[in-house]
Structures are given as C-alpha cells and as structure tokens.
Design a protein around this motif. Sequence first.
Motif, PDB file in Angstrom:
ATOM      1  N   UNK A 167       0.850  -1.192   0.000  1.00  0.00           N
ATOM      2  CA  UNK A 167       0.000   0.000   0.000  1.00  0.00           C
ATOM      3  C   UNK A 167       0.882   1.236   0.000  1.00  0.00           C
ATOM      4  N   UNK A 168       0.399   2.311  -0.597  1.00  0.00           N
ATOM      5  CA  UNK A 168       1.120   3.576  -0.633  1.00  0.00           C
ATOM      6  C   UNK A 168       0.184   4.695  -0.211  1.00  0.00           C
ATOM      7  N   UNK A 169       0.698   5.904  -0.195  1.00  0.00           N
ATOM      8  CA  UNK A 169      -0.141   7.037   0.187  1.00  0.00           C
ATOM      9  C   UNK A 169      -1.264   7.281  -0.815  1.00  0.00           C
ATOM     10  N   UNK A 170      -1.133   6.732  -2.021  1.00  0.00           N
ATOM     11  CA  UNK A 170      -2.166   6.896  -3.051  1.00  0.00           C
ATOM     12  C   UNK A 170      -2.841   5.586  -3.442  1.00  0.00           C
ATOM     13  N   UNK A 171      -2.348   4.470  -2.907  1.00  0.00           N
ATOM     14  CA  UNK A 171      -2.937   3.163  -3.225  1.00  0.00           C
ATOM     15  C   UNK A 171      -3.287   2.456  -1.927  1.00  0.00           C
ATOM     16  N   UNK A 172      -4.562   2.344  -1.634  1.00  0.00           N
ATOM     17  CA  UNK A 172      -5.016   1.753  -0.376  1.00  0.00           C
ATOM     18  C   UNK A 172      -4.788   0.248  -0.358  1.00  0.00           C
ATOM     19  N   UNK A 173      -4.663  -0.332   0.834  1.00  0.00           N
ATOM     20  CA  UNK A 173      -4.551  -1.792   0.911  1.00  0.00           C
ATOM     21  C   UNK A 173      -5.835  -2.455   0.444  1.00  0.00           C
ATOM     22  N   UNK A 174      -5.692  -3.664  -0.054  1.00  0.00           N
ATOM     23  CA  UNK A 174      -6.842  -4.379  -0.592  1.00  0.00           C
ATOM     24  C   UNK A 174      -6.655  -5.871  -0.393  1.00  0.00           C
ATOM     25  N   UNK A 175      -7.738  -6.567  -0.095  1.00  0.00           N
ATOM     26  CA  UNK A 175      -7.671  -8.015   0.079  1.00  0.00           C
ATOM     27  C   UNK A 175      -7.304  -8.729  -1.205  1.00  0.00           C
ATOM     28  N   UNK A 176      -7.497  -8.083  -2.340  1.00  0.00           N
ATOM     29  CA  UNK A 176      -7.226  -8.737  -3.618  1.00  0.00           C
ATOM     30  C   UNK A 176      -5.834  -8.440  -4.166  1.00  0.00           C
ATOM     31  N   UNK A 177      -5.183  -7.375  -3.684  1.00  0.00           N
ATOM     32  CA  UNK A 177      -3.874  -7.005  -4.227  1.00  0.00           C
ATOM     33  C   UNK A 177      -2.769  -6.934  -3.181  1.00  0.00           C
ATOM     34  N   UNK A 178      -3.106  -6.815  -1.908  1.00  0.00           N
ATOM     35  CA  UNK A 178      -2.095  -6.661  -0.858  1.00  0.00           C
ATOM     36  C   UNK A 178      -1.494  -7.995  -0.444  1.00  0.00           C
ATOM     37  N   UNK A 179      -0.328  -7.929   0.206  1.00  0.00           N
ATOM     38  CA  UNK A 179       0.303  -9.120   0.778  1.00  0.00           C
ATOM     39  C   UNK A 179      -0.521  -9.618   1.960  1.00  0.00           C
TER      40      UNK A 179
END
Length: 396
Positions: free
Chosen positions: A321-333
Amino acid sequence: MPESRSSITRRTTSWSRRLFAAALALPLAAAGLVAGTAAPARAAAPAGPTASVALGDSYISGEAGRWKGNSVVTGGNRAGTDRAWTGSAYDPSRVYGTTYASGCDRSDTAEVRSAPTVAQTQINLACSGAVTANVFRAANGGQSLKGEAPQADQLAAVAGQYNVKLITLSIGGNDLGFGDVIETCVKDYLIWYSYCNDDQQSAVDARMAGAMAGVGKALDEIRAVMAGAGYAAGDYRIVLQSYPSPIPRAAEMRYPESGWSRSDTGGCPFWDGDATWARDSLVPQISRSLAGVAAAKGVQFLDLSDMLQGREVCSKATRQATSTTAPSATTSEWARFLDGGLNTSQGTVQESMHPNYYAQLGLGRCLTLLFGKASGDWACRNTAGQDANGMYLTAK
C-alpha cells in the motif's frame, strides 16, 4: 548473485543494523483468550452453548492481525495498513485486546474468530511463542506461558462450561526452531556471504522426531481432557493444521536478489536459494510430518502449505500500500513483512512473517469449509484476485 562480503559490510547502515537486531529478537508466535484450571470430570458433555476452540502457537492465535497488508509509509495509519491507529496514537489492544500486554497477541480476526458459524462461541486459547509443552496438562509435564496455565488445563475449564464441537491445533513450529531458521537466514543475507538452507535443514531434521512426538502427545492430552469432561469421541472433532510459507520461491520474488530493496523496502531479506528452499522444501516437509501425526492419532488434517500462494511477502502478484494506493484483500500481501528494516519499526518484531488480517479472514473461511467435511484431510487454498470468499479446499 549474492554480493561480496566487503560490499555487504559497507552496506550495513543504521537500517540494516535495526533489521539485524529485529531478526535476533524474532520469535515464532501464537495466542488465546481464556485461562483457568482443570474442571472436574463430568458424566456427560454440557448441553451448550456450543464452542469452537483454538489451541497452539502464533499461527493460530492471530499474530499480525493488526496489519492489512504492508507499506513503507511510516506515519499515521501507515497507508491504511495499521488497524491499531486511533487517529492520534497507536493502540494495539484495539486488535489484540488484553493479550497484547502479555504478548500472547490473540487478534480479533484470528482464525477461530473468523469462522463464527462453526459454533455459537469462539474461544482462543493459543499464545504466541507456544511449544508443545505449553499444551500439555500441568499434571503431565505441561508448562505455563506468559502468566497463563497450560492450554490443556484451560481447555478443561472450557469443556466443562461449553459444548465443545471443534478443537483446532497449530503447534510444533517453535519446537522445530522455525524462528531460529528465519533469524539465521536473515543474518546470512544481511551480514554474511553465505546461505542458510544447508545448516538449517540439518537443524530441522535433528529436531523433527522430538517435535512430532510433542505434537502427538499434545493430541493425546486434548483427548484426555475431553474424556475427563465427559465427552465421547464422537461428541467433538480435532483438527491439526500445518503452516503456510510467508515468503515466495525465488522465481516469484518481485524484488531483485542484488541490491537492498528486499530488506529496506520489501521486508523479505532472503537469498533466492534460501527462499526457494523455505517455500518448496522446508514448509512442505513440516506439513508432511504433521500430516503423519494426524493420521497416526486419527484426527483431521488441514494443510496450509499453499494457503498464501501468490499472497506472500514480496510476491510478484501483490503490492504494498502507498499514500495513493489503499490496501486491498485482492492485491495486498497476506503476510507481515520483517519489521525493523524500515527507517522506523512500525509494530513489534514478533508479528513478522505471520498471516495478517486478510490471511486470517481466509483461514477462518477454510476452517468453516472444513467443519462441513465430516472426515478426510484437506488443503486450504486461495483464488487469485479474490478475497477470503475465494478460499477453497482440495482433498489430500
């Protein structure tokens, strides 16, 4: 290829020293919620309410449940990954409750709590850092841990109050020295021009027989407690589960082996050879050994060795996740990176290399599915691009 010893020495800056110190402190973990003493034997199992109980170490206690993916952003809610953020401070008890103070770290999304339809009540007796002796009854060699009675003695109290339907056990990793393996491999990446897999394979092999004997005794202790509380063998089920790999094989690492992005950005400081060994040799070996114990003791087995496939720390299929990309159950570790390698430590080192919030929801889904299987051994897997609802079981 690994850098030369002189190059590694030059690059041992303040952040690498912190990561090295973090690795030295790295334990393997596990957690729980109810403490008590053995209940007197009953003529029959209680009528209710029904209960699902988790026993064992950090991989079932909910260690790392604080984190929704990983991020190198160190301020505020850490790009939305830190569930302990209150808006003005960090309060890990929001996730781990009172067990944060003891270090048992039983999270609100631990596997047993993420499977609420299995029983009316979910009870977590696991504790971070537990070995098999922490499961045995005190009267049979059991040892207390972090101010709590042995887990079998806690189970006796639960079994006398609730109608226990499912007991899920995760244990043996600390007996095998899994934390020592991680520590050694990290040191070999950061400090020495060497690999860890040869000597660590020998160390694990030397401990395997004793560890599996301990797992077998833990299962015997659980059965003895339940019989003493008045339960017949058919009144409840026991599931023994294995461990997932928190890091991917070399071919699936998104950071190059050369340079320092694996440690100061990715939080996965392992040489390619060691990563592939851990993912494709060590974790499957432990799983096979635990499956053998489950078969010998007549309990169900849940294989988690591939549960994090494509969701591991530093996997090409995921992103931070970054300051412009939120964490997500489909894309995050779905596993916690090795904390301490960033400019500041975000949480606690013992959370490192454990299934995080997203993974714990996935584990809960697999446990729910397994409860619907009256018999047989099963493997828990995820579906790429989906959240916990994409979890499924395959027959072993």
